[in-house]
Design a protein around this motif. Structure first.
Motif, mmCIF file in Angstrom:
data_model
loop_
_atom_site.group_PDB
_atom_site.id
_atom_site.type_symbol
_atom_site.label_atom_id
_atom_site.label_comp_id
_atom_site.label_asym_id
_atom_site.label_seq_id
_atom_site.Cartn_x
_atom_site.Cartn_y
_atom_site.Cartn_z
ATOM 1 N N HIS A 268 -57.488 -60.531 0.091
ATOM 2 C CA HIS A 268 -56.605 -60.294 -1.041
ATOM 3 C C HIS A 268 -57.390 -60.365 -2.354
ATOM 4 N N ALA A 269 -58.339 -61.268 -2.459
ATOM 5 C CA ALA A 269 -59.110 -61.438 -3.693
ATOM 6 C C ALA A 269 -59.912 -60.195 -4.043
ATOM 7 N N ALA A 270 -60.313 -59.424 -3.064
ATOM 8 C CA ALA A 270 -61.085 -58.206 -3.315
ATOM 9 C C ALA A 270 -60.178 -57.022 -3.635
ATOM 10 N N GLY B 197 -54.931 -55.826 0.797
ATOM 11 C CA GLY B 197 -54.050 -56.552 1.692
ATOM 12 C C GLY B 197 -53.037 -57.480 1.061
ATOM 13 N N PRO B 198 -52.318 -58.170 1.950
ATOM 14 C CA PRO B 198 -51.231 -59.055 1.517
ATOM 15 C C PRO B 198 -51.774 -60.358 0.930
ATOM 16 N N ALA B 199 -50.879 -61.089 0.278
ATOM 17 C CA ALA B 199 -51.249 -62.415 -0.236
ATOM 18 C C ALA B 199 -51.622 -63.300 0.945
ATOM 19 N N PRO B 200 -52.611 -64.172 0.757
ATOM 20 C CA PRO B 200 -53.046 -65.025 1.873
ATOM 21 C C PRO B 200 -51.930 -65.949 2.355
ATOM 22 N N ASP B 201 -51.791 -65.990 3.687
ATOM 23 C CA ASP B 201 -50.798 -66.897 4.275
ATOM 24 C C ASP B 201 -51.388 -67.685 5.443
ATOM 25 N N GLY B 202 -52.712 -67.531 5.654
ATOM 26 C CA GLY B 202 -53.372 -68.272 6.728
ATOM 27 C C GLY B 202 -53.318 -67.584 8.074
ATOM 28 N N CYS B 203 -52.684 -66.419 8.157
ATOM 29 C CA CYS B 203 -52.569 -65.696 9.424
ATOM 30 C C CYS B 203 -53.276 -64.354 9.328
ATOM 31 N N PHE B 204 -53.983 -64.008 10.392
ATOM 32 C CA PHE B 204 -54.652 -62.709 10.461
ATOM 33 C C PHE B 204 -53.679 -61.757 11.140
ATOM 34 N N THR B 205 -52.904 -61.044 10.343
ATOM 35 C CA THR B 205 -51.862 -60.154 10.846
ATOM 36 C C THR B 205 -52.377 -58.716 10.914
ATOM 37 N N ALA B 206 -51.506 -57.829 11.367
ATOM 38 C CA ALA B 206 -51.849 -56.399 11.404
ATOM 39 C C ALA B 206 -52.124 -55.897 9.987
#
Length: 179
Positions: free
Chosen positions: A1-3, A6-15
């Motif tokens: 997300h910082a780059a 993708g989505p905001a970080p939530d600790g899960c590696f999702t699709a």
């Protein structure tokens, strides 16, 4: 997300995370497999730096990052030859930093720190083109353009058969081996 992916970080590696990794890899010309391996991780770290986040100077191993690429671009645009805009701070970039410092009345220590950044920001509006870009175009213009003995691989859609034939004849005329 910082780059910026993708989505905001939530600790899960999702699709969605995997899609963001793939998009980042494609943008950085990396193998787009959606896996954050060593090359992708290094590229993510390099992408996290913005010009002014850290002091930039020649060291071993050489500093790498988007901040270095931005510095190279800006120095080249001002006419200070920082070399290829590859995001690697090598001797050419250090030399351009020193030249810039010397030409703007700063102590030419080769360190791009806060004072040099402030000065660069001040004169940035004077930028026109890129020294590195001009040098590379001139090299290509004057360089050897021989295809003699080179192997050329040509894959063409059957619908473009006539075009492919013309290209093959052209390569044959200059001595290339078409496979």
């Amino acid at each position: 997300h910082a780059a910026g992916y993708g989505p905001a970080p939530d600790g899960c590696f999702t699709a969605a995370t995997e899609d963001a990794v793939r998009a980042f890899q494609e943008d950085r010309c990396l193998r787009a497999d959606g896996i954050c391996g060593p090359q992708t991780w290094s590229a993510l770290v390099e992408a996290s730096f913005h010009l002014g986040d850290r002091n930039l100077y020649l060291r071993s191993p050489m500093l790498r990052g988007d901040d270095v690429a931005e510095l190279q671009r800006r120095l080249n645009a001002l006419g200070f030859d920082a070399g290829r805009e590859d995001g690697i701070l090598g001797p050419d970039t250090e030399g351009a930093i020193r030249q810039f410092q010397r030409n703007t009345g700063l102590f030419p220590d080769g360190v791009f720190g806060p004072e040099t950044r402030k000065t660069l920001d001040h004169v940035d509006g004077l930028a026109g083109g890129s020294v590195a870009s001009v040098r590379e175009k001139e090299f290509l213009r004057q360089g050897p353009h021989s295809l003699t003995g080179k192997k050329i691989y040509l894959a063409a859609d059957p619908a473009l058969g006539m075009l492919a034939s013309a290209v093959l004849k052209g390569f044959d005329k200059v001595g290339a081996w078409v496979v």
